[in-house]
Write a protein that holds these residues in place. Structure first.
Motif, PDB file in Angstrom:
ATOM      1  N   LEU A 133       0.820  -1.206   0.000  1.00 51.54           N
ATOM      2  CA  LEU A 133       0.000   0.000   0.000  1.00 51.54           C
ATOM      3  C   LEU A 133       0.859   1.264   0.000  1.00 51.54           C
ATOM      4  CD1 LEU A 133      -2.922  -1.039   2.374  1.00 51.54           C
ATOM      5  CD2 LEU A 133      -2.972  -0.820  -0.132  1.00 51.54           C
ATOM      6  N   MET A 134       2.011   1.211   0.652  1.00 55.85           N
ATOM      7  CA  MET A 134       2.925   2.365   0.627  1.00 55.85           C
ATOM      8  C   MET A 134       3.325   2.696  -0.811  1.00 55.85           C
ATOM      9  SD  MET A 134       5.767   1.815   3.553  1.00 55.85           S
ATOM     10  CE  MET A 134       5.362   0.664   4.841  1.00 55.85           C
ATOM     11  N   VAL A 135       3.662   1.658  -1.571  1.00 56.35           N
ATOM     12  CA  VAL A 135       4.081   1.866  -2.953  1.00 56.35           C
ATOM     13  C   VAL A 135       2.902   2.380  -3.776  1.00 56.35           C
ATOM     14  CG1 VAL A 135       4.940   0.737  -5.044  1.00 56.35           C
ATOM     15  CG2 VAL A 135       5.919   0.155  -2.816  1.00 56.35           C
ATOM     16  N   ARG A 136       1.745   1.782  -3.601  1.00 57.97           N
ATOM     17  CA  ARG A 136       0.559   2.202  -4.354  1.00 57.97           C
ATOM     18  C   ARG A 136       0.222   3.662  -4.068  1.00 57.97           C
ATOM     19  NH1 ARG A 136      -4.094  -1.654  -3.406  1.00 57.97           N
ATOM     20  NH2 ARG A 136      -2.475  -3.020  -4.197  1.00 57.97           N
ATOM     21  N   ASP A 173      -6.637   6.325  -7.737  1.00 59.44           N
ATOM     22  CA  ASP A 173      -6.244   5.162  -6.937  1.00 59.44           C
ATOM     23  C   ASP A 173      -6.320   3.879  -7.753  1.00 59.44           C
ATOM     24  OD1 ASP A 173      -5.720   6.748  -4.724  1.00 59.44           O
ATOM     25  OD2 ASP A 173      -7.725   6.479  -3.875  1.00 59.44           O
ATOM     26  N   GLU A 174      -7.320   3.802  -8.624  1.00 61.17           N
ATOM     27  CA  GLU A 174      -7.442   2.618  -9.490  1.00 61.17           C
ATOM     28  C   GLU A 174      -6.280   2.520 -10.461  1.00 61.17           C
ATOM     29  OE1 GLU A 174     -11.051   1.050 -11.779  1.00 61.17           O
ATOM     30  OE2 GLU A 174     -11.897   2.446 -10.286  1.00 61.17           O
ATOM     31  N   VAL A 175      -5.894   3.633 -11.051  1.00 61.81           N
ATOM     32  CA  VAL A 175      -4.765   3.648 -11.986  1.00 61.81           C
ATOM     33  C   VAL A 175      -3.486   3.258 -11.249  1.00 61.81           C
ATOM     34  CG1 VAL A 175      -3.326   5.118 -13.467  1.00 61.81           C
ATOM     35  CG2 VAL A 175      -5.830   5.297 -13.570  1.00 61.81           C
ATOM     36  N   ALA A 176      -3.313   3.777 -10.047  1.00 60.67           N
ATOM     37  CA  ALA A 176      -2.123   3.418  -9.253  1.00 60.67           C
ATOM     38  C   ALA A 176      -2.093   1.912  -8.989  1.00 60.67           C
ATOM     39  CB  ALA A 176      -2.116   4.196  -7.938  1.00 60.67           C
ATOM     40  N   ALA A 177      -3.248   1.346  -8.674  1.00 61.36           N
ATOM     41  CA  ALA A 177      -3.315  -0.102  -8.422  1.00 61.36           C
ATOM     42  C   ALA A 177      -2.959  -0.888  -9.677  1.00 61.36           C
ATOM     43  CB  ALA A 177      -4.706  -0.487  -7.919  1.00 61.36           C
ATOM     44  N   VAL A 178      -3.447  -0.434 -10.832  1.00 59.12           N
ATOM     45  CA  VAL A 178      -3.133  -1.129 -12.088  1.00 59.12           C
ATOM     46  C   VAL A 178      -1.642  -1.026 -12.397  1.00 59.12           C
ATOM     47  CG1 VAL A 178      -3.500  -1.070 -14.594  1.00 59.12           C
ATOM     48  CG2 VAL A 178      -5.457  -0.958 -13.049  1.00 59.12           C
ATOM     49  N   LEU A 179      -1.049   0.135 -12.182  1.00 56.33           N
ATOM     50  CA  LEU A 179       0.390   0.273 -12.438  1.00 56.33           C
ATOM     51  C   LEU A 179       1.191  -0.648 -11.517  1.00 56.33           C
ATOM     52  CD1 LEU A 179       0.639   4.123 -13.002  1.00 56.33           C
ATOM     53  CD2 LEU A 179       0.808   2.315 -14.731  1.00 56.33           C
ATOM     54  N   GLN A 180       0.778  -0.752 -10.268  1.00 50.76           N
ATOM     55  CA  GLN A 180       1.453  -1.673  -9.358  1.00 50.76           C
ATOM     56  C   GLN A 180       1.247  -3.119  -9.811  1.00 50.76           C
ATOM     57  OE1 GLN A 180       0.125  -1.695  -5.265  1.00 50.76           O
ATOM     58  NE2 GLN A 180       2.198  -2.085  -4.552  1.00 50.76           N
ATOM     59  N   ASP A 181       0.062  -3.428 -10.314  1.00 46.89           N
ATOM     60  CA  ASP A 181      -0.199  -4.769 -10.849  1.00 46.89           C
ATOM     61  C   ASP A 181       0.719  -5.081 -12.028  1.00 46.89           C
ATOM     62  OD1 ASP A 181      -2.257  -4.991  -8.994  1.00 46.89           O
ATOM     63  OD2 ASP A 181      -3.864  -4.653 -10.463  1.00 46.89           O
ATOM     64  N   VAL A 182       0.944  -4.092 -12.873  1.00 46.18           N
ATOM     65  CA  VAL A 182       1.835  -4.289 -14.027  1.00 46.18           C
ATOM     66  C   VAL A 182       3.250  -4.591 -13.532  1.00 46.18           C
ATOM     67  CG1 VAL A 182       2.893  -3.173 -16.036  1.00 46.18           C
ATOM     68  CG2 VAL A 182       0.435  -2.925 -15.616  1.00 46.18           C
ATOM     69  N   ILE A 183       3.697  -3.863 -12.528  1.00 44.06           N
ATOM     70  CA  ILE A 183       5.037  -4.106 -11.973  1.00 44.06           C
ATOM     71  C   ILE A 183       5.133  -5.537 -11.446  1.00 44.06           C
ATOM     72  CG2 ILE A 183       6.657  -3.479 -10.136  1.00 44.06           C
ATOM     73  CD1 ILE A 183       5.500  -0.578 -10.371  1.00 44.06           C
ATOM     74  N   ARG A 192       4.480   0.749 -21.831  1.00 43.47           N
ATOM     75  CA  ARG A 192       3.329   0.475 -22.708  1.00 43.47           C
ATOM     76  C   ARG A 192       2.036   1.012 -22.105  1.00 43.47           C
ATOM     77  NH1 ARG A 192       4.501  -5.919 -23.866  1.00 43.47           N
ATOM     78  NH2 ARG A 192       6.432  -5.644 -25.029  1.00 43.47           N
ATOM     79  N   VAL A 193       1.857   0.776 -20.812  1.00 41.25           N
ATOM     80  CA  VAL A 193       0.641   1.237 -20.141  1.00 41.25           C
ATOM     81  C   VAL A 193       0.631   2.757 -20.039  1.00 41.25           C
ATOM     82  CG1 VAL A 193      -0.668   1.141 -17.981  1.00 41.25           C
ATOM     83  CG2 VAL A 193       0.426  -0.922 -18.863  1.00 41.25           C
ATOM     84  N   LEU A 194       1.764   3.338 -19.704  1.00 42.67           N
ATOM     85  CA  LEU A 194       1.825   4.796 -19.577  1.00 42.67           C
ATOM     86  C   LEU A 194       1.568   5.496 -20.907  1.00 42.67           C
ATOM     87  CD1 LEU A 194       4.776   5.241 -17.056  1.00 42.67           C
ATOM     88  CD2 LEU A 194       2.321   5.496 -16.641  1.00 42.67           C
ATOM     89  N   ARG A 195       1.996   4.891 -21.993  1.00 47.34           N
ATOM     90  CA  ARG A 195       1.711   5.481 -23.317  1.00 47.34           C
ATOM     91  C   ARG A 195       0.211   5.504 -23.599  1.00 47.34           C
ATOM     92  NH1 ARG A 195       6.501   2.605 -26.847  1.00 47.34           N
ATOM     93  NH2 ARG A 195       8.098   4.192 -26.471  1.00 47.34           N
ATOM     94  N   LEU A 196      -0.517   4.521 -23.066  1.00 51.12           N
ATOM     95  CA  LEU A 196      -1.974   4.521 -23.217  1.00 51.12           C
ATOM     96  C   LEU A 196      -2.616   5.594 -22.331  1.00 51.12           C
ATOM     97  CD1 LEU A 196      -2.625   0.666 -23.169  1.00 51.12           C
ATOM     98  CD2 LEU A 196      -2.716   2.187 -25.157  1.00 51.12           C
ATOM     99  N   LEU A 197      -2.083   5.761 -21.144  1.00 49.99           N
ATOM    100  CA  LEU A 197      -2.620   6.756 -20.220  1.00 49.99           C
ATOM    101  C   LEU A 197      -2.260   8.191 -20.621  1.00 49.99           C
ATOM    102  CD1 LEU A 197      -1.775   5.027 -16.809  1.00 49.99           C
ATOM    103  CD2 LEU A 197      -4.060   5.396 -17.765  1.00 49.99           C
ATOM    104  N   PHE A 198      -1.057   8.359 -21.140  1.00 46.62           N
ATOM    105  CA  PHE A 198      -0.548   9.683 -21.511  1.00 46.62           C
ATOM    106  C   PHE A 198      -0.008   9.636 -22.946  1.00 46.62           C
ATOM    107  CE2 PHE A 198       0.282   9.008 -16.928  1.00 46.62           C
ATOM    108  CZ  PHE A 198      -0.464  10.046 -16.388  1.00 46.62           C
TER     109      PHE A 198
END
Length: 192
Positions: free
Chosen positions: A124-127, A141-151, A176-182
């Motif tokens: 949770l600290m990382v998220r 918060d959902e995007v942060a969780a998905v990015l942590q899931d990707v890691i 790849r995910v960040l290019r979709l988000l930004f």
């Protein structure tokens, strides 16, 4: 008059982590830690009671170190700040050496409720640190969780593929995910 401490608790916990990563949680002993430090097993027992207490304290300290590390990093909101942050924390994974040992520690976390709670707190600290660097939105918060899931997922996939280095592998998947988000931003990979 009590004898002076020749080794600080911090030095003992450092040695404990070294032994844990080398031998795994099931195989490590107080004697291993004592030998690592050049101290007696009895002195360890006097300070930490038993192997389980020493292990638990080492994991508590791991959480404290993670919290301090994350708190020391600048909070730059936006795609570039997020990428700098992710690049920094993932670069700490290195080429992947020793990852097998960390998986043994994670397995131990699953088997003990106290350790599992501590592992959840570390996650949770990382998220939360990821979320703090994302632009304000309802989905932050959902995007942060998905990015942590990707890691986490990329790390597990790397365990099978083992090429390129772990850091590069995880960063490529995150990019790849960040290019979709930004879509208007670029996310350069660090030179290796």
């Amino acid at each position: 008059m009590p004898r002076p401490k020749l080794h600080s608790d911090e030095a003992i916990l450092d040695a404990t982590m070294e032994v844990l990563l080398r031998r795994g949680p099931a195989e490590f002993t107080l004697n291993d830690v004592a030998i690592e430090l050049g101290m007696s097993r009895a002195a360890l027992i006097q300070r930490f009671k038993n192997k389980d207490t020493l292990y638990l304290r080492a994991m508590e300290r791991s959480g404290e170190q993670r919290r301090d590390y994350l708190a020391s990093m600048p909070v730059e909101v936006g795609a570039r700040g997020l990428w700098r942050f992710l690049t920094e924390i993932i670069s700490g994974m290195g080429a992947g050496e020793g990852l097998d040992s960390y998986l043994l520690l994670a397995w131990q976390d699953l088997r003990d409720t106290t350790l599992r709670r501590m592992a959840l707190e570390r996650n949770l600290m990382v998220r939360e640190a990821i979320a703090a660097r994302l632009p304000q939105s309802a989905e932050r918060d959902e995007v942060a969780a998905v990015l942590q899931d990707v890691i986490a997922g990329a790390t597990m996939q790397w365990m099978v593929e083992r090429k390129p280095s772990l850091t590069r592998y995880v960063l490529e998947r995150l990019r790849r995910v960040l290019r979709l988000l930004f879509p208007r931003e670029s996310f350069p990979l660090p030179k290796s």
